[in-house]
Design a protein around this motif. Sequence first.
Motif, PDB file in Angstrom:
ATOM      1  N   TRP A  99      -3.187  -2.293  -4.040  1.00  0.00           N
ATOM      2  CA  TRP A  99      -3.853  -1.359  -3.124  1.00  0.00           C
ATOM      3  C   TRP A  99      -5.129  -0.782  -3.764  1.00  0.00           C
ATOM      4  O   TRP A  99      -6.122  -0.564  -3.076  1.00  0.00           O
ATOM      5  N   TRP A 100      -5.104  -0.556  -5.080  1.00  0.00           N
ATOM      6  CA  TRP A 100      -6.340  -0.122  -5.768  1.00  0.00           C
ATOM      7  C   TRP A 100      -7.414  -1.194  -5.641  1.00  0.00           C
ATOM      8  O   TRP A 100      -8.581  -0.908  -5.405  1.00  0.00           O
ATOM      9  N   ARG A 150       2.266  -3.365  -6.395  1.00  0.00           N
ATOM     10  CA  ARG A 150       1.777  -2.960  -5.075  1.00  0.00           C
ATOM     11  C   ARG A 150       0.702  -1.887  -5.209  1.00  0.00           C
ATOM     12  O   ARG A 150      -0.292  -1.907  -4.498  1.00  0.00           O
ATOM     13  N   ILE A 151       0.930  -0.944  -6.124  1.00  0.00           N
ATOM     14  CA  ILE A 151      -0.082   0.103  -6.346  1.00  0.00           C
ATOM     15  C   ILE A 151      -1.380  -0.546  -6.840  1.00  0.00           C
ATOM     16  O   ILE A 151      -2.469  -0.231  -6.365  1.00  0.00           O
ATOM     17  N   ASP A 176       7.390  11.726  -8.335  1.00  0.00           N
ATOM     18  CA  ASP A 176       7.850  11.599  -6.958  1.00  0.00           C
ATOM     19  C   ASP A 176       6.910  10.700  -6.145  1.00  0.00           C
ATOM     20  O   ASP A 176       7.345   9.871  -5.347  1.00  0.00           O
ATOM     21  N   ALA A 177       5.596  10.880  -6.393  1.00  0.00           N
ATOM     22  CA  ALA A 177       4.604  10.114  -5.627  1.00  0.00           C
ATOM     23  C   ALA A 177       4.736   8.621  -5.873  1.00  0.00           C
ATOM     24  O   ALA A 177       4.539   7.811  -4.965  1.00  0.00           O
ATOM     25  N   PHE A 178       5.026   8.227  -7.106  1.00  0.00           N
ATOM     26  CA  PHE A 178       5.060   6.806  -7.450  1.00  0.00           C
ATOM     27  C   PHE A 178       6.470   6.209  -7.435  1.00  0.00           C
ATOM     28  O   PHE A 178       6.641   5.028  -7.673  1.00  0.00           O
ATOM     29  N   LYS A 179       7.475   7.101  -7.180  1.00  0.00           N
ATOM     30  CA  LYS A 179       8.853   6.620  -7.212  1.00  0.00           C
ATOM     31  C   LYS A 179       9.050   5.509  -6.183  1.00  0.00           C
ATOM     32  O   LYS A 179       8.555   5.585  -5.065  1.00  0.00           O
ATOM     33  N   ILE A 203       7.754   2.728  -5.804  1.00  0.00           N
ATOM     34  CA  ILE A 203       6.634   1.846  -5.462  1.00  0.00           C
ATOM     35  C   ILE A 203       6.440   0.901  -6.638  1.00  0.00           C
ATOM     36  O   ILE A 203       6.228   1.356  -7.765  1.00  0.00           O
ATOM     37  N   GLU A 244       4.847 -10.740  -0.901  1.00  0.00           N
ATOM     38  CA  GLU A 244       4.399  -9.493  -0.265  1.00  0.00           C
ATOM     39  C   GLU A 244       2.966  -9.156  -0.716  1.00  0.00           C
ATOM     40  O   GLU A 244       2.115  -8.796   0.101  1.00  0.00           O
ATOM     41  N   LEU A 253      -7.627  -3.476  -3.292  1.00  0.00           N
ATOM     42  CA  LEU A 253      -8.098  -3.510  -1.906  1.00  0.00           C
ATOM     43  C   LEU A 253      -9.042  -2.341  -1.625  1.00  0.00           C
ATOM     44  O   LEU A 253     -10.010  -2.481  -0.868  1.00  0.00           O
ATOM     45  N   ALA A 254      -8.773  -1.195  -2.269  1.00  0.00           N
ATOM     46  CA  ALA A 254      -9.659  -0.033  -2.093  1.00  0.00           C
ATOM     47  C   ALA A 254     -11.062  -0.376  -2.585  1.00  0.00           C
ATOM     48  O   ALA A 254     -12.067  -0.027  -1.944  1.00  0.00           O
TER      49      ALA A 254
END
Lengths: 198, 96
Positions: free
Chosen positions: A28-29, A24-25, A15-18, A20, A175, A31-32
Motif C-alpha cells: 500500500w505504501w 500488505r502495508i 493496534d493500528a498495525f495488528k 495487517i 493477494e 501504491l501510495a
Amino acid sequence: MNATAHAAVRAVNDDAFKEIAPGRIALWWFLASEIMVFGGFITCYVLFRYAHGGWEDAARHVNWRLGALNTLVLLTSSLTMILAHYSVKAGDRQGVKTFLGLTIALGLTFLIIKGVEYHAEFAEGFTPLSGLFWSFYFLMTGLHGLHLLAGIVINTSLLVMALRGTIWARGDRVELGGLYWHFVDVVWIFLFPLLYLT
Amino acid sequence: METLLESAATRAHYIAIWRWLVFFVFAALAITLLPLPKIVSLALVFGIALIKAAMVMRDYMHLKSEKLIIHAIALIPILLFIGLMLTLIPDIALHR
C-alpha cells in the motif's frame, strides 16, 4: 516523552498495525507513491489542457472504440484476478491456475490492442513530438502499459508457483499481486475518459 | 474454508460488481454521445470514473474491510494530489 506517553503511543501503533501483514502495508505504501506519480502527470495534463485549449482536434484522432474495448478487457481482468485470489482462499487449486492464466491472457490482449492503436497513430504521423496532447498521451499510456507489463510478469511468476504447487504456502502473494493489478486498472479508469472521451 | 453457500455468494458478489463496472463503461460512452453542455458531460463522465474506481478499490482491493491505517496510507497521496492541483492552478491554468 515520558514512559506513560511512550507506552500509549506504542499501544496505538500496535493496534493500528495488528493483523495487517507487513507485505500488505508495504504494497500500500508502494501504491501510495504510484498515486503521486500518475497524479502528477494527470495534474499537469488537466491544467495544461485547460490553460492552452485547442486539444480537442488532436484528441479526435484517438480511437475511442479500441480504448473502450481495452477498458472492458482490463475490468474483466480485474474480475479474473479477484477470482484467482478468492480461489486461493477457497483452496480451489484448478481455479487459481485458470483465473491467473485468464488474467495474464487479458493483460496481453490489452497490450496487443494498445500496440494496434500505437501503430495506427504512428502511421497517421502522430508521435510524442506531434504536440502537447500527443506527448501526454504517449507518456501516460506508455507508463501505464509498462506497469501492466510488470503486472503480467508478476502474475506469470504466480502462475508458475501455482503449477509447481508451491503457491499454497505463500497464498498472500496472490493477494499482493492482485492489489497491484487492481491499482493498474484504477489508473486506466481515469486515463480512459481523460484521453479518449474529452 | 468457506462453505459452498458462502463460496457461491462471494463469487456472485464479485461478478455483480463487474457487471456494474461494464454498465458504467457503456453509460459513460452514451453520455458523450448525448447533446449535453460540455461541462455537464465532463462532470458526468468523471463522476462515473470516480464511482468505478471506488468500486474497484472498495470491493476488489478490499478497502471496505481494511484497517484505518491502510485507509490513511491510501488517502494521504490523494490529498497531496488534490493539493498539488490546487497549488498549480494559478501558475498554469490561469496564466494565459
